[in-house]
Design a protein around this motif. Structure first.
Motif, PDB file in Angstrom:
ATOM      1  N   SER A  25       0.831  -1.212   0.000  1.00 51.34           N
ATOM      2  CA  SER A  25       0.000   0.000   0.000  1.00 51.34           C
ATOM      3  C   SER A  25       0.859   1.253   0.000  1.00 51.34           C
ATOM      4  O   SER A  25       0.567   2.218  -0.720  1.00 51.34           O
ATOM      5  CB  SER A  25      -0.923  -0.006   1.226  1.00 51.34           C
ATOM      6  N   TYR A  26       1.901   1.258   0.808  1.00 49.00           N
ATOM      7  CA  TYR A  26       2.778   2.435   0.864  1.00 49.00           C
ATOM      8  C   TYR A  26       3.500   2.649  -0.463  1.00 49.00           C
ATOM      9  O   TYR A  26       3.452   3.746  -1.039  1.00 49.00           O
ATOM     10  CB  TYR A  26       3.785   2.280   2.006  1.00 49.00           C
ATOM     11  N   LEU A  27       4.163   1.615  -0.956  1.00 48.70           N
ATOM     12  CA  LEU A  27       4.930   1.751  -2.193  1.00 48.70           C
ATOM     13  C   LEU A  27       4.024   2.109  -3.366  1.00 48.70           C
ATOM     14  O   LEU A  27       4.397   2.910  -4.228  1.00 48.70           O
ATOM     15  CB  LEU A  27       5.692   0.460  -2.488  1.00 48.70           C
ATOM     16  N   GLY A  28       2.822   1.544  -3.405  1.00 50.41           N
ATOM     17  CA  GLY A  28       1.878   1.821  -4.484  1.00 50.41           C
ATOM     18  C   GLY A  28       1.365   3.249  -4.475  1.00 50.41           C
ATOM     19  O   GLY A  28       0.752   3.693  -5.438  1.00 50.41           O
ATOM     20  N   ASN A  29       1.616   3.969  -3.386  1.00 50.64           N
ATOM     21  CA  ASN A  29       1.236   5.389  -3.295  1.00 50.64           C
ATOM     22  C   ASN A  29       2.470   6.289  -3.238  1.00 50.64           C
ATOM     23  O   ASN A  29       2.412   7.411  -2.726  1.00 50.64           O
ATOM     24  CB  ASN A  29       0.364   5.619  -2.059  1.00 50.64           C
ATOM     25  N   SER A  30       3.590   5.778  -3.784  1.00 53.97           N
ATOM     26  CA  SER A  30       4.849   6.539  -3.864  1.00 53.97           C
ATOM     27  C   SER A  30       5.372   6.953  -2.495  1.00 53.97           C
ATOM     28  O   SER A  30       5.969   8.011  -2.343  1.00 53.97           O
ATOM     29  CB  SER A  30       4.689   7.776  -4.759  1.00 53.97           C
TER      30      SER A  30
ATOM     31  N   SER B 187       7.225  -8.445  -6.232  1.00 51.02           N
ATOM     32  CA  SER B 187       6.169  -7.441  -6.359  1.00 51.02           C
ATOM     33  C   SER B 187       6.536  -6.143  -5.654  1.00 51.02           C
ATOM     34  O   SER B 187       6.309  -5.049  -6.182  1.00 51.02           O
ATOM     35  CB  SER B 187       4.865  -7.999  -5.785  1.00 51.02           C
ATOM     36  N   LEU B 188       7.116  -6.256  -4.462  1.00 53.33           N
ATOM     37  CA  LEU B 188       7.539  -5.065  -3.724  1.00 53.33           C
ATOM     38  C   LEU B 188       8.637  -4.315  -4.476  1.00 53.33           C
ATOM     39  O   LEU B 188       8.612  -3.081  -4.567  1.00 53.33           O
ATOM     40  CB  LEU B 188       8.021  -5.450  -2.328  1.00 53.33           C
ATOM     41  N   LYS B 189       9.581  -5.049  -5.015  1.00 50.89           N
ATOM     42  CA  LYS B 189      10.663  -4.416  -5.777  1.00 50.89           C
ATOM     43  C   LYS B 189      10.104  -3.736  -7.035  1.00 50.89           C
ATOM     44  O   LYS B 189      10.522  -2.620  -7.391  1.00 50.89           O
ATOM     45  CB  LYS B 189      11.709  -5.464  -6.164  1.00 50.89           C
ATOM     46  N   ASP B 190       9.157  -4.382  -7.688  1.00 50.49           N
ATOM     47  CA  ASP B 190       8.541  -3.807  -8.885  1.00 50.49           C
ATOM     48  C   ASP B 190       7.752  -2.541  -8.552  1.00 50.49           C
ATOM     49  O   ASP B 190       7.804  -1.556  -9.295  1.00 50.49           O
ATOM     50  CB  ASP B 190       7.616  -4.827  -9.561  1.00 50.49           C
ATOM     51  N   LEU B 191       7.012  -2.579  -7.446  1.00 47.67           N
ATOM     52  CA  LEU B 191       6.258  -1.396  -7.029  1.00 47.67           C
ATOM     53  C   LEU B 191       7.192  -0.223  -6.754  1.00 47.67           C
ATOM     54  O   LEU B 191       6.897   0.923  -7.119  1.00 47.67           O
ATOM     55  CB  LEU B 191       5.440  -1.713  -5.769  1.00 47.67           C
ATOM     56  N   ALA B 192       8.312  -0.516  -6.103  1.00 46.48           N
ATOM     57  CA  ALA B 192       9.280   0.536  -5.788  1.00 46.48           C
ATOM     58  C   ALA B 192       9.784   1.200  -7.074  1.00 46.48           C
ATOM     59  O   ALA B 192       9.912   2.434  -7.137  1.00 46.48           O
ATOM     60  CB  ALA B 192      10.443  -0.037  -4.992  1.00 46.48           C
ATOM     61  N   ARG B 193      10.050   0.401  -8.098  1.00 46.41           N
ATOM     62  CA  ARG B 193      10.511   0.958  -9.369  1.00 46.41           C
ATOM     63  C   ARG B 193       9.392   1.708 -10.087  1.00 46.41           C
ATOM     64  O   ARG B 193       9.597   2.807 -10.606  1.00 46.41           O
ATOM     65  CB  ARG B 193      11.058  -0.151 -10.270  1.00 46.41           C
ATOM     66  N   THR B 194       8.221   1.105 -10.120  1.00 45.53           N
ATOM     67  CA  THR B 194       7.097   1.699 -10.858  1.00 45.53           C
ATOM     68  C   THR B 194       6.700   3.050 -10.290  1.00 45.53           C
ATOM     69  O   THR B 194       6.441   4.000 -11.040  1.00 45.53           O
ATOM     70  CB  THR B 194       5.879   0.755 -10.825  1.00 45.53           C
ATOM     71  N   TYR B 195       6.641   3.140  -8.975  1.00 43.35           N
ATOM     72  CA  TYR B 195       6.162   4.371  -8.336  1.00 43.35           C
ATOM     73  C   TYR B 195       7.293   5.224  -7.783  1.00 43.35           C
ATOM     74  O   TYR B 195       7.054   6.164  -7.016  1.00 43.35           O
ATOM     75  CB  TYR B 195       5.158   4.021  -7.234  1.00 43.35           C
TER      76      TYR B 195
ATOM     77  N   ILE C 147      19.108   1.899   9.799  1.00 48.10           N
ATOM     78  CA  ILE C 147      17.837   2.474   9.329  1.00 48.10           C
ATOM     79  C   ILE C 147      18.045   3.944   8.965  1.00 48.10           C
ATOM     80  O   ILE C 147      17.586   4.420   7.919  1.00 48.10           O
ATOM     81  CB  ILE C 147      16.762   2.342  10.416  1.00 48.10           C
ATOM     82  N   PHE C 148      18.748   4.635   9.827  1.00 42.24           N
ATOM     83  CA  PHE C 148      19.031   6.051   9.607  1.00 42.24           C
ATOM     84  C   PHE C 148      19.817   6.235   8.304  1.00 42.24           C
ATOM     85  O   PHE C 148      19.542   7.137   7.506  1.00 42.24           O
ATOM     86  CB  PHE C 148      19.822   6.594  10.793  1.00 42.24           C
ATOM     87  N   ALA C 149      20.781   5.363   8.069  1.00 46.97           N
ATOM     88  CA  ALA C 149      21.586   5.454   6.846  1.00 46.97           C
ATOM     89  C   ALA C 149      20.729   5.265   5.602  1.00 46.97           C
ATOM     90  O   ALA C 149      20.924   5.939   4.584  1.00 46.97           O
ATOM     91  CB  ALA C 149      22.706   4.418   6.887  1.00 46.97           C
ATOM     92  N   ASP C 150      19.760   4.342   5.675  1.00 45.33           N
ATOM     93  CA  ASP C 150      18.854   4.144   4.534  1.00 45.33           C
ATOM     94  C   ASP C 150      18.036   5.399   4.259  1.00 45.33           C
ATOM     95  O   ASP C 150      17.794   5.763   3.095  1.00 45.33           O
ATOM     96  CB  ASP C 150      17.916   2.964   4.803  1.00 45.33           C
ATOM     97  N   ILE C 151      17.604   6.058   5.313  1.00 46.19           N
ATOM     98  CA  ILE C 151      16.820   7.291   5.141  1.00 46.19           C
ATOM     99  C   ILE C 151      17.679   8.374   4.495  1.00 46.19           C
ATOM    100  O   ILE C 151      17.215   9.105   3.608  1.00 46.19           O
ATOM    101  CB  ILE C 151      16.258   7.746   6.502  1.00 46.19           C
ATOM    102  N   ILE C 152      18.933   8.460   4.909  1.00 45.07           N
ATOM    103  CA  ILE C 152      19.834   9.436   4.289  1.00 45.07           C
ATOM    104  C   ILE C 152      20.065   9.087   2.821  1.00 45.07           C
ATOM    105  O   ILE C 152      20.152   9.975   1.968  1.00 45.07           O
ATOM    106  CB  ILE C 152      21.160   9.502   5.076  1.00 45.07           C
ATOM    107  N   ARG C 153      20.146   7.797   2.506  1.00 42.51           N
ATOM    108  CA  ARG C 153      20.280   7.394   1.098  1.00 42.51           C
ATOM    109  C   ARG C 153      19.105   7.912   0.278  1.00 42.51           C
ATOM    110  O   ARG C 153      19.268   8.408  -0.842  1.00 42.51           O
ATOM    111  CB  ARG C 153      20.348   5.874   0.985  1.00 42.51           C
TER     112      ARG C 153
ATOM    113  N   PRO D 187      11.668   4.446  -3.132  1.00 40.68           N
ATOM    114  CA  PRO D 187      12.725   3.549  -2.651  1.00 40.68           C
ATOM    115  C   PRO D 187      12.215   2.571  -1.594  1.00 40.68           C
ATOM    116  O   PRO D 187      11.452   2.941  -0.698  1.00 40.68           O
ATOM    117  CB  PRO D 187      13.757   4.513  -2.063  1.00 40.68           C
ATOM    118  N   PHE D 188      12.654   1.325  -1.724  1.00 42.73           N
ATOM    119  CA  PHE D 188      12.346   0.268  -0.751  1.00 42.73           C
ATOM    120  C   PHE D 188      13.699  -0.247  -0.253  1.00 42.73           C
ATOM    121  O   PHE D 188      14.381  -0.989  -0.945  1.00 42.73           O
ATOM    122  CB  PHE D 188      11.540  -0.838  -1.435  1.00 42.73           C
TER     123      PHE D 188
END
Length: 814
Positions: free
Chosen positions: A565-570, A590-598, A804-810, A601-602
């Motif tokens: 739901s989150y990834l599908g709403n960008s 599916s999650l990886k595809d949603l991340a690319r489509t919308y 987690i913090f590093a991912d957010i900075i990415r 980042p995941f």
């Protein structure tokens, strides 16, 4: 001479009118013409009263009484008791006349345009008279002048055309002869040649001031309102918006046309030809610089000067094969709309001539559809043109700037910014001058679009990240503390402004659109509403912030199931929860595809190795064209801690209990000790290497006895460890005899993966692995003999939170 116009909010009450008096008193000029609007909201009340009267609803009297009470109360606050009698008498007389007009509308059951103009004119007539009398009481050299005696128009109503030659002569003569320094006039109203009251339409008070300013060649036209000038964006929607110090006439007109409410576009026309500057100022903060509008004064190097929008829009489309190559279709289309008095604010046409799309007010959409379908009835019946299509709930956003045409790529920058934030563009228009680039979007996306564009074009590359955090246990609490400590550093050095908008644990959740104060998040959360995962997502979706990131610090499969739901709403997802990425392969893909489509980042770096850059390194290897041949790893910080501390002087039970107490294991230690956690991690690495694998494909050689594996709560699990202490001691002594150490090893090679406890001999890369450290050996085509090694702390709340913090900075640096 100077002309000062004060809007409805500037004269909304006695307190504000006193501020107006101070501004006028401190204005330096030989003569000051003060044009005032009706008290804030009174024009709407008059229109409402007229409507009620026209449908024979006696409630118009209630509205009229409210209008009367407000004006009388203002007089009593402003005018001393000894001078009130005359002013009250005049205002009551005007109210009586107004009542007679409304009574007439009530009796005949309708309101004519001419009568409407007369009724509405009383807002300005009353306010200007009261203000002039207040100025007189304050010993100012003031005179009141009825604008209807100076500004002459045609006979049309609602928005009468000004007869400029006669009006200019009247104004020039009067203001050159009047001896008083201050002249107070009502805005908005005028009169026809036969003396009937007329009005100048929406924004009419601004127009009155501009007409007078042009007629007398004023030094400046000052527009006093409730904001400090024209802003880079609507400050009510974009909190970082800043006042524009200096802007050109053309830029001001574009911004005004597209929703900048401080100025009405026709206002500029009379003063533009004369080159008279306009100064937008704030009555409530007169010391603020405001915005100066002059001829071609764009600051050097500035491209986009403002971002604005028009809401409540609709798109009307005319399309069909019968339009191609047929002259006059466009002419007929626009004539139909013009004859129906429907204003077109946006036009785009396909080069194929197959369709024409226009933007109109949503209020006109049903009428527009009817008149266009009627006009093209013949073509529609024969299938040459389709029935008119209308889309509603839209808005237009626009970039404005004189120098935009000198800079390449602005359109691309605008559209890519909107695209990254999942703002769908329905139509685009750009003039050849490139002073305005407009796009039609869904109106619910306006706030997000404006903020994203403002961040891109005005905020010195400071990017705002809006976080929604689920889970505030050991890892979540450490994460929030790290964010609190680093916010200033990130803003100053990495140009990232991080705000935590929502927080939830298993009991409560809380949201704050201004950002939750992280110093007190625990007490704020304790007072929040009942936790609801669906409600949490819906709130994130409804807030619709740009650069939104959902942060999952839980180990919950329910939370992991919401990622789609989150990834599908960008909305980006950052998680230390391994469940989603180790679920069935189709779900992972599916999650990886949603991340690319919308374009969301995941990121899940902490799924393997906590804060170690294992997954990120692997991604770079694959992206650069390398191929993974083999992975060997010790991936469980908890198991490494257990076996590094387990010996003949301890019990296995006590060491596991210590690991749980210090936060090295999951809340259910069996997840770690059964090997499930390690299986998930090697599965994720195998998948990120480009392999299709499910957890059932991984061979697990458990070291726990079946009794321990079959327990369903921690109490029984720990009890079973005591029962089988002898077996655990044997594992230890066997390793000692072989001069080896016990390590729980994961391996992937030739498409096959396995996990299990192994005896590691001296000299092996795993042998001296201490504490809760993890280690990964990547054997690749570029590193076939000497592997790439990543080693370090692989468990613990602090390092997991930092990952987690590093991912957010990415994400912030994408």
């Amino acid at each position: 001479m100077k002309v000062l116009k004060f809007g409805g909010t500037s004269v909304a009450n006695a307190q504000n009118i006193s501020l107006v008096k101070n501004i006028v008193a401190h204005t330096v000029a030989d003569k000051i013409i003060v044009v005032v609007s009706a008290f804030g909201g009174v024009t709407d009340q008059l229109l409402h009263a007229a409507l009620l009267a026209s449908v024979q609803n006696r409630d118009y009297k209630t509205v009229l009484k409210e209008i009367e009470d407000r004006h009388l109360a203002t007089i009593k606050e402003l005018i001393s008791i000894k001078d009130q009698s005359q002013v009250l008498s005049k205002v009551k007389s005007d109210i009586n006349t107004l009542e007679t007009l409304l009574e007439g509308a009530y009796l005949i059951g309708e309101i004519t345009p001419k009568l409407s103009d007369k009724i509405v004119s009383y807002g300005e007539l009353l306010s200007s008279y009261i203000i002039s009398e207040f100025f007189l009481q304050e010993q100012m050299d003031v005179v009141y002048k009825d604008s209807r005696e100076l500004i002459k128009t045609g006979d049309s109503t609602g928005k009468a055309s000004v007869h400029f030659e006669r009006t200019n002569t009247n104004c020039a003569t009067y203001f050159s002869e009047v001896p008083n320094k201050v002249i107070v006039m009502p805005g908005f109203i005028a009169s026809s040649e036969n003396g009937s009251s007329t009005t100048l339409g929406r924004g009419g008070s601004d127009y009155t001031a501009a007409i007078v300013a042009a007629a007398i060649d004023a030094e400046v036209l000052e527009i006093w309102t409730d904001v400090s000038g024209m802003f880079t964006a609507n400050p009510k929607l974009v909190k970082q918006a800043k006042a524009i110090p200096h802007i050109s006439y053309e830029e001001a007109m574009e911004l005004s046309h597209f929703g900048a409410k401080v100025l009405y576009p026709p206002t500029i026309q009379p003063v533009l030809a004369k080159g008279i500057s306009i100064h937008i100022k704030n009555t409530l903060a007169p010391e603020d610089a405001g915005t100066l509008i002059t001829k071609n004064k764009n600051e050097k190097g500035k491209t986009v000067r403002g971002i604005t929008h028009v809401g409540n829009m609709a798109l009307l489309s005319l399309e069909g094969p019968g339009m191609v190559g047929i002259p006059g279709i466009s002419k007929r289309f626009f004539e139909v709309l013009s004859q129906a008095e429907i204003s077109v604010v946006f036009i785009t046409q396909a080069s194929s001539e197959h369709s024409i799309c226009v933007g109109i007010s949503a209020d006109d959409v049903h009428h527009a559809v009817d008149v266009v379908n009627t006009a093209f009835e013949y073509e529609i019946e024969r299938g040459k043109i389709k029935s008119t299509i209308a889309e509603i709930d839209l808005a237009i956003i626009a970039l404005v700037g004189d120098n935009m045409k000198h800079h390449q790529g602005l359109s691309g920058k605008m559209f890519s910014t909107l695209g990254r934030n999942n703002v769908n563009i329905r139509a685009i228009a750009q003039g050849a001058s490139e002073r305005n680039i407009s796009a039609v979007i869904i109106k619910s996306d306006v706030k997000k679009a404006l903020n994203a564009l403002h961040e891109e074009f005005f905020e010195e590359n400071i990017k705002q990240l809006n976080l929604f955090v689920m889970g505030v246990g050991n890892v979540g609490a450490k994460f929030l503390e790290q964010v609190r400590q680093q916010r200033k550093f990130l803003k100053e050095n990495l140009k990232l402004n991080i705000r935590v908008i929502g927080i939830s644990n298993s009991r409560t959740m809380v949201f704050d659109e201004n950002g939750i104060p992280l110093k007190d998040w625990e007490s704020v959360l304790a007072q929040g509403q009942k936790a609801d995962k669906v409600g949490f997502f819906e709130t994130v979706q409804n807030l619709n912030y740009r650069n939104s990131i959902f942060v999952d610090n839980t180990a919950s499969d329910e939370v992991a199931s919401t990622y789609h739901s989150y990834l599908g709403n960008s909305i980006s997802v950052v998680t230390c929860n391994k469940i989603a990425c180790s679920s069935n392969y189709e779900n992972y893909k599916s999650l990886k595809d949603l991340a690319r489509t919308y374009n969301a980042p995941f990121l899940f770096e902490t799924n393997v190795g906590a804060g170690l850059p294992i997954i990120d390194t692997l991604k770079h290897l694959i992206a650069s064209g390398d191929k993974v041949l083999k992975i060997q790893a010790v991936l469980s910080g908890s198991l490494n801690f257990v076996f590094n501390n387990f010996n003949e002087n301890t019990t296995f039970h006590d060491v596991v209990e210590q690991a749980k107490a210090e936060g090295y294991t999951e809340p259910d230690p069996k997840i770690d000790l059964s090997g499930i956690d390690v299986m998930r991690k090697i599965l994720i690495l195998a998948r990120e290497s480009g392999n299709k694998l499910d957890i059932s494909d991984i061979k697990n050689k458990p070291f726990l006895p079946k009794e321990s594996l079959d327990t369903d709560n921690n109490e029984d699990f720990f009890a079973s460890l005591k029962t089988h202490e002898t077996g655990f001691q044997k594992l230890y002594t066997d390793a000692q005899k072989a001069d080896s150490k016990l390590k729980y090893v994961a391996q992937f090679e030739d498409g096959k993966a396995s996990v299990g406890l192994q005896q590691i001999p001296k000299g092996h890369d795993f042998y001296n692995l201490e504490g809760s450290d993890n280690i990964v050996l990547f054997y690749t085509e570029r590193y076939p003999n000497q592997p790439m090694i990543i080693k370090g702390a692989g468990a613990g709340a602090d390092v997991t939170a930092s990952g987690i913090f590093a991912d957010i900075i990415r994400i912030g640096n994408f």
